[in-house]
Design a protein around this motif. Structure first.
Motif, PDB file in Angstrom:
ATOM      1  N   ILE A  45       0.546  -1.285  -0.002  1.00  0.00           N
ATOM      2  CA  ILE A  45       0.088   0.298  -0.015  1.00  0.00           C
ATOM      3  C   ILE A  45       0.860   1.217  -0.044  1.00  0.00           C
ATOM      4  CG2 ILE A  45      -1.686   1.498   1.119  1.00  0.00           C
ATOM      5  CD1 ILE A  45      -2.592  -1.522   0.288  1.00  0.00           C
ATOM      6  N   LYS A  46       0.339   2.236  -0.800  1.00  0.00           N
ATOM      7  CA  LYS A  46       1.233   3.367  -0.972  1.00  0.00           C
ATOM      8  C   LYS A  46       0.985   4.225   0.326  1.00  0.00           C
ATOM      9  CE  LYS A  46       2.355   7.428  -3.681  1.00  0.00           C
ATOM     10  NZ  LYS A  46       2.199   8.305  -4.903  1.00  0.00           N
ATOM     11  N   LEU A  69      10.844   4.095   8.418  1.00  0.00           N
ATOM     12  CA  LEU A  69      10.237   2.724   8.463  1.00  0.00           C
ATOM     13  C   LEU A  69       9.861   1.962   6.993  1.00  0.00           C
ATOM     14  CD1 LEU A  69       8.105   3.411  11.749  1.00  0.00           C
ATOM     15  CD2 LEU A  69      10.169   1.706  11.362  1.00  0.00           C
ATOM     16  N   ILE A  70       9.699   3.128   6.213  1.00  0.00           N
ATOM     17  CA  ILE A  70       9.042   2.766   4.925  1.00  0.00           C
ATOM     18  C   ILE A  70      10.126   2.893   3.659  1.00  0.00           C
ATOM     19  CG2 ILE A  70       6.744   3.174   5.310  1.00  0.00           C
ATOM     20  CD1 ILE A  70       6.889   5.939   4.279  1.00  0.00           C
ATOM     21  N   ASP A  71      11.445   3.142   4.123  1.00  0.00           N
ATOM     22  CA  ASP A  71      12.613   3.276   3.116  1.00  0.00           C
ATOM     23  C   ASP A  71      13.059   1.968   2.391  1.00  0.00           C
ATOM     24  OD1 ASP A  71      14.151   1.937   5.029  1.00  0.00           O
ATOM     25  OD2 ASP A  71      15.371   3.520   5.423  1.00  0.00           O
ATOM     26  N   SER A 116      -4.888  -6.580   4.138  1.00  0.00           N
ATOM     27  CA  SER A 116      -4.721  -7.832   4.465  1.00  0.00           C
ATOM     28  C   SER A 116      -3.670  -8.384   5.459  1.00  0.00           C
ATOM     29  CB  SER A 116      -4.424  -8.765   3.237  1.00  0.00           C
ATOM     30  OG  SER A 116      -3.291  -8.331   2.568  1.00  0.00           O
ATOM     31  N   GLU A 117      -2.583  -7.702   5.455  1.00  0.00           N
ATOM     32  CA  GLU A 117      -1.490  -7.912   6.617  1.00  0.00           C
ATOM     33  C   GLU A 117      -0.555  -6.650   6.458  1.00  0.00           C
ATOM     34  OE1 GLU A 117       0.297 -11.242   4.360  1.00  0.00           O
ATOM     35  OE2 GLU A 117       1.932  -9.988   3.356  1.00  0.00           O
ATOM     36  N   VAL A 118       0.307  -6.748   7.531  1.00  0.00           N
ATOM     37  CA  VAL A 118       1.391  -5.833   7.739  1.00  0.00           C
ATOM     38  C   VAL A 118       2.652  -6.629   8.205  1.00  0.00           C
ATOM     39  CG1 VAL A 118       0.784  -5.386  10.352  1.00  0.00           C
ATOM     40  CG2 VAL A 118       1.994  -3.835   9.134  1.00  0.00           C
ATOM     41  N   GLU A 119       3.797  -6.156   7.838  1.00  0.00           N
ATOM     42  CA  GLU A 119       5.220  -6.645   7.862  1.00  0.00           C
ATOM     43  C   GLU A 119       5.918  -5.884   8.881  1.00  0.00           C
ATOM     44  OE1 GLU A 119       8.640  -8.772   5.226  1.00  0.00           O
ATOM     45  OE2 GLU A 119       7.988  -6.910   4.720  1.00  0.00           O
ATOM     46  N   ILE A 151       8.421  -1.150   8.246  1.00  0.00           N
ATOM     47  CA  ILE A 151       6.925  -1.721   8.297  1.00  0.00           C
ATOM     48  C   ILE A 151       6.388  -1.564   6.665  1.00  0.00           C
ATOM     49  CG2 ILE A 151       4.587  -0.822   8.955  1.00  0.00           C
ATOM     50  CD1 ILE A 151       5.754  -0.158  11.696  1.00  0.00           C
ATOM     51  N   ALA A 152       5.633  -2.462   6.337  1.00  0.00           N
ATOM     52  CA  ALA A 152       5.099  -2.630   5.001  1.00  0.00           C
ATOM     53  C   ALA A 152       3.688  -2.937   5.109  1.00  0.00           C
ATOM     54  CB  ALA A 152       5.672  -3.496   3.975  1.00  0.00           C
ATOM     55  N   TRP A 153       2.542  -2.427   4.778  1.00  0.00           N
ATOM     56  CA  TRP A 153       1.125  -2.611   4.621  1.00  0.00           C
ATOM     57  C   TRP A 153       0.762  -3.230   3.444  1.00  0.00           C
ATOM     58  CZ3 TRP A 153      -1.009  -1.960   9.384  1.00  0.00           C
ATOM     59  CH2 TRP A 153      -0.442  -0.901  10.234  1.00  0.00           C
TER      60      TRP A 153
END
Length: 153
Positions: free
Chosen positions: A4-5, A25-27, A58-61, A150-152
């Motif tokens: 997700i952007k 966290l999003i690099d 659906s998930e988060v990493e 973190i990645a959504w």
């Protein structure tokens, strides 16, 4: 799965400068860096992610623990900071109460299933407790808590 952007990342606090801020966290770096709270500010600290468009998540990493790359060359930097244990993830109006999760005290990426049926335009992670044990008496974790990535999806 499609990531997700994110249009904005904010945090209740961060240590010293943007070099330790939430945008790290999003690099894409799952191994080093990330975000850490300010000193003594980890309890009920939060990070909020704003999505480019409402998304059915659906998930988060999550990669737990902050590791500074240069310092990690001379020591196992993972245990020199506190790591997230119990968290609450809320999704604004889509899920105002959120979901409670206990993360593992592990350097490995953790995938948390969400299966959010109502699209959300944001997500907020609130930190309730931490891991502060270390593998030896010579390591006392500094009183900051952090994550690396973190990645959504």
């Amino acid at each position: 799965m499609t990531t997700i952007k994110i249009t904005e990342v904010r945090a209740s606090s961060f240590y010293k400068s943007e070099a330790f801020g939430p945008a790290n966290l999003i690099d894409g770096d799952k191994e080093f860096g990330g975000w850490i709270t300010d000193v003594n500010a980890w309890q009920n600290a939060w990070i909020e992610f704003r999505f480019a468009a409402p998304a059915s998540l659906s998930e988060v990493e999550i990669c737990n623990g902050f590791i500074e790359e240069e310092i990690a060359k001379t020591r196992d930097d993972y245990f020199f900071h506190k790591r997230a244990k119990d968290i609450v993830i809320g999704f604004g109006e889509a899920d105002p109460n959120g979901v409670q999760i206990t993360l593992k005290d592990s350097k490995e990426p953790q995938i948390i299933p969400l299966n959010l049926s109502t699209p959300a335009d944001r997500a907020r992670i609130t930190f309730m407790s931490v891991y502060d044990a270390s593998p030896g008496d010579s390591i006392t974790p500094y009183d900051v808590m952090g994550l690396r990535h973190i990645a959504w999806r």
